[in-house]
Design an enzyme around this catalytic site. Structure first.
Site, PDB file in Angstrom:
ATOM      1  CE1 TYR A  18      -3.368   2.861   0.694  1.00 56.24           C
ATOM      2  CE2 TYR A  18      -2.015   3.366   2.608  1.00 56.24           C
ATOM      3  CZ  TYR A  18      -3.018   3.714   1.723  1.00 56.24           C
ATOM      4  OH  TYR A  18      -3.674   4.913   1.875  1.00 56.24           O
ATOM      5  CB  SER A  53      -2.999  12.264   5.736  1.00 55.78           C
ATOM      6  OG  SER A  53      -4.179  11.693   5.216  1.00 55.78           O
ATOM      7  CD  GLN A  77      -4.760  15.497   2.752  1.00 50.38           C
ATOM      8  OE1 GLN A  77      -4.551  14.590   3.551  1.00 50.38           O
ATOM      9  NE2 GLN A  77      -5.820  15.514   1.958  1.00 50.38           N
ATOM     10  CE1 TYR A 111      -7.334  13.543  -0.711  1.00 46.56           C
ATOM     11  CE2 TYR A 111      -7.219  12.406   1.398  1.00 46.56           C
ATOM     12  CZ  TYR A 111      -6.729  12.622   0.124  1.00 46.56           C
ATOM     13  OH  TYR A 111      -5.649  11.916  -0.321  1.00 46.56           O
ATOM     14  NE  ARG A 149      -3.871   4.655  -5.011  1.00 45.46           N
ATOM     15  CZ  ARG A 149      -4.362   5.455  -4.079  1.00 45.46           C
ATOM     16  NH1 ARG A 149      -4.578   5.020  -2.863  1.00 45.46           N
ATOM     17  NH2 ARG A 149      -4.646   6.705  -4.375  1.00 45.46           N
ATOM     18  CE  LYS A 190       0.264  16.039  -1.317  1.00 45.56           C
ATOM     19  NZ  LYS A 190      -0.421  14.856  -1.807  1.00 45.56           N
ATOM     20  CG  HIS A 250      -2.255  11.451  -4.524  1.00 46.24           C
ATOM     21  ND1 HIS A 250      -3.123  12.390  -4.017  1.00 46.24           N
ATOM     22  CD2 HIS A 250      -2.253  10.442  -3.616  1.00 46.24           C
ATOM     23  CE1 HIS A 250      -3.633  11.952  -2.872  1.00 46.24           C
ATOM     24  NE2 HIS A 250      -3.110  10.771  -2.600  1.00 46.24           N
ATOM     25  NE  ARG A 264      -0.785   6.349  -2.605  1.00 43.50           N
ATOM     26  CZ  ARG A 264      -0.495   5.146  -2.135  1.00 43.50           C
ATOM     27  NH1 ARG A 264       0.628   4.560  -2.468  1.00 43.50           N
ATOM     28  NH2 ARG A 264      -1.333   4.519  -1.329  1.00 43.50           N
TER      29      ARG A 264
HETATM   30  C1  FNR Z   1      -0.068   9.390  -0.094  1.00 38.93           C
HETATM   31  N1  FNR Z   1      -0.352  10.696  -0.484  1.00 38.93           N
HETATM   32  C2  FNR Z   1      -1.385  11.375   0.121  1.00 38.93           C
HETATM   33  N2  FNR Z   1      -1.616  12.667  -0.202  1.00 38.93           N
HETATM   34  C3  FNR Z   1      -2.600  13.372   0.404  1.00 38.93           C
HETATM   35  O1  FNR Z   1      -2.783  14.533   0.090  1.00 38.93           O
HETATM   36  N3  FNR Z   1      -3.358  12.773   1.371  1.00 38.93           N
HETATM   37  C4  FNR Z   1      -3.186  11.486   1.748  1.00 38.93           C
HETATM   38  O2  FNR Z   1      -3.871  10.986   2.632  1.00 38.93           O
HETATM   39  C5  FNR Z   1      -2.174  10.736   1.086  1.00 38.93           C
HETATM   40  N4  FNR Z   1      -1.967   9.434   1.401  1.00 38.93           N
HETATM   41  C6  FNR Z   1      -0.899   8.744   0.836  1.00 38.93           C
HETATM   42  C7  FNR Z   1      -0.660   7.437   1.234  1.00 38.93           C
HETATM   43  C8  FNR Z   1       0.456   6.775   0.727  1.00 38.93           C
HETATM   44  C9  FNR Z   1       0.736   5.381   1.182  1.00 38.93           C
HETATM   45  C10 FNR Z   1       1.323   7.427  -0.169  1.00 38.93           C
HETATM   46  C11 FNR Z   1       2.564   6.763  -0.687  1.00 38.93           C
HETATM   47  C12 FNR Z   1       1.059   8.715  -0.577  1.00 38.93           C
HETATM   48  C13 FNR Z   1       0.508  11.369  -1.481  1.00 38.93           C
HETATM   49  C14 FNR Z   1       1.676  12.051  -0.790  1.00 38.93           C
HETATM   50  O3  FNR Z   1       1.252  13.150  -0.029  1.00 38.93           O
HETATM   51  C15 FNR Z   1       2.694  12.578  -1.809  1.00 38.93           C
HETATM   52  O4  FNR Z   1       2.045  13.369  -2.763  1.00 38.93           O
HETATM   53  C16 FNR Z   1       3.485  11.474  -2.504  1.00 38.93           C
HETATM   54  O5  FNR Z   1       3.770  10.419  -1.635  1.00 38.93           O
HETATM   55  C17 FNR Z   1       4.787  12.066  -3.046  1.00 38.93           C
HETATM   56  O6  FNR Z   1       5.507  11.134  -3.739  1.00 38.93           O
HETATM   57  P1  FNR Z   1       6.750  10.296  -3.116  1.00 38.93           P
HETATM   58  O7  FNR Z   1       7.609  11.244  -2.323  1.00 38.93           O
HETATM   59  O8  FNR Z   1       6.122   9.232  -2.286  1.00 38.93           O
HETATM   60  O9  FNR Z   1       7.415   9.797  -4.341  1.00 38.93           O
END
Ligand code: FNR
Length: 392
Positions: free
Chosen positions: A29, A111, A132, A134, A169, A260, A284, A287
């Site tokens: 995950y 988050s 952050q 939503y 995913r 973001k 993101h 993702r």
């Molecule tokens: C995230 N990201 C994310 N972003 C956000 O705004 N709210 C969230 O709850 C989450 N949750 C989340 C869970 C997991 C497991 C991952 C890996 C990522 C995105 C995160 O904030 C960010 O944009 C990315 O992880 C940046 O990329 P790198 O540094 O992981 O390559």
């Protein structure tokens, strides 16, 4: 002779430690991305393809790595991105991350979908703490979250806008974590993965509870399993959100407001027109919409449109202090990282994350010196070798 691997040094090392320690479905995950993970790979590869421009004999004995973001003086221009469920990956992971980040003089962004609540994280440390959000269909819950963020001392509100619907995913599908079924729903039944990861079971599973989503639990009726929270999030994150909704959030919040998930110059201009204080150039972490360009490859065109009008941050693929330098060279005011901080915290605890941040800072400082700059404000396109960079 093979290298002795006694101490983790790089993000890859911490990733390996996290993989060893965490149940497979949780590691996947964290580690995975949407669909074929094309964008996830691009985010990292495009940073790697940027070549630095080496300079010599410039007296780099005294260097200043600090920077200001939203009124706070930082050790260097890096922040921890919001990662949902990080409290499942490391013990009280969100509070721990804030402690380490603030101890190091950089911001932590919590988050909406976290195990530790705003109140728990708010009390965990002093220092820059961002929240952050939503957009939740239940506007009463949304307003309450914003009020709680203010009361908990959050200094910046980050609205994530690149998840109006959720990208599939595949790793989560295979683990049956998507859709709230299978292993994920069966947390209490102890799938094989738990048996194979006893250290996580004791430290996080047994001692790290409760594992409810602390920020949203007041609004989720009769939730008892992670699947209940997952169903709530899937039904409550509002796909109808549009530019017209920003005013309402800004009025409720009343402080520095950041969007973001900007990946196009047109949206960046729209954000500037809407008067937000900052944007995070992001997909993101690969993702969501797999196949989009990497964050770093979009940064120059976005910076060209909005530089000087708002604060520009970037995440996605930041894996070293050099990447922070590269982001600043292409127009960002600061960089953020997601997966790397969780690898370090989940794989090696607070000490691990602290060591990783120190490694990033050292690398940032050394790379400044070897590209001939002594102050963060001097970092610009000249630290990159344009001839061997990515096609912008
Ligand atoms: C995230 N990201 C994310 N972003 C956000 O705004 N709210 C969230 O709850 C989450 N949750 C989340 C869970 C997991 C497991 C991952 C890996 C990522 C995105 C995160 O904030 C960010 O944009 C990315 O992880 C940046 O990329 P790198 O540094 O992981 O390559």
């Amino acid at each position: 002779m093979p290298t002795l691997n006694l101490a983790p040094a790089s993000v890859k090392d911490y990733r390996r430690l996290a993989e060893r320690r965490m149940p497979r479905f949780l590691f996947d995950y964290l580690d995975g991305g949407a669909y074929g993970e094309v964008t996830l790979a691009r985010n990292v590869a495009d940073f790697e393809r940027l070549a630095l421009h080496q300079r010599i004999l410039k007296d780099v004995s005294a260097r200043t790595t600090s920077a200001r973001l939203f009124g706070a003086e930082l050790t260097f221009p890096l922040a921890l991105s919001p990662v949902g469920l990080s409290g499942m990956m490391a013990r009280r992971g969100e509070a721990a991350a804030r402690r380490v980040a603030n101890g190091f003089g950089i911001p932590y962004c919590l988050s909406t979908l976290s195990v530790c609540s705003l109140e728990e994280v708010g009390a965990a440390a002093t220092g820059p703490f961002w929240f952050q959000l939503y957009m939740i269909r239940d506007r009463g819950a949304c307003a309450d979250l914003i009020a709680r963020a203010k009361a908990a001392g959050a200094s910046v509100l980050v609205l994530t806008v690149d998840l109006p619907v959720v990208g599939a995913r595949y790793r989560d599908v295979r683990n049956t974590m998507s859709g709230g079924g299978g292993l994920w729903a069966d947390l209490r039944k102890g799938p094989i993965s738990y048996v194979l990861h006893p250290a996580w079971v004791i430290d996080v599973g047994l001692r790290g509870g409760p594992h409810v989503l602390g920020n949203v639990s007041p609004y989720v009726k009769n939730a008892s399993t992670p699947a209940d929270f997952s169903a709530w999030a899937n039904s409550q994150i509002d796909p109808a959100i549009s530019w017209a909704d920003l005013d309402w959030i800004r009025k409720e919040w009343g402080g520095p407001f950041v969007i973001k998930g900007i990946l196009s110059p047109e949206d960046a201009e729209e954000a500037a027109r809407a008067g937000v204080d900052g944007i995070i150039v992001s997909n993101h972490g690969g993702r969501q919409l797999d196949g989009v360009a990497s964050s770093i490859s979009m940064l120059p065109r976005i910076a060209e449109k909005v530089s000087g009008k708002l604060t520009i941050l970037i995440d996605g693929g930041v894996r070293s202090g050099q990447d922070v330098l590269k982001a600043l060279a292409l127009g960002a005011d600061g960089a953020m990282m997601g997966r790397p901080w969780v690898y370090a915290l989940a794989g090696a605890g607070e000490k691990g994350l602290s060591n990783l941040l120190k490694a990033f800072l050292d690398e940032f400082s050394v790379s400044m010196a070897l590209t001939g700059v002594t102050d963060t404000s001097q970092i610009g396109p000249a630290v990159l070798d344009q001839a061997s960079g990515i096609a912008m």
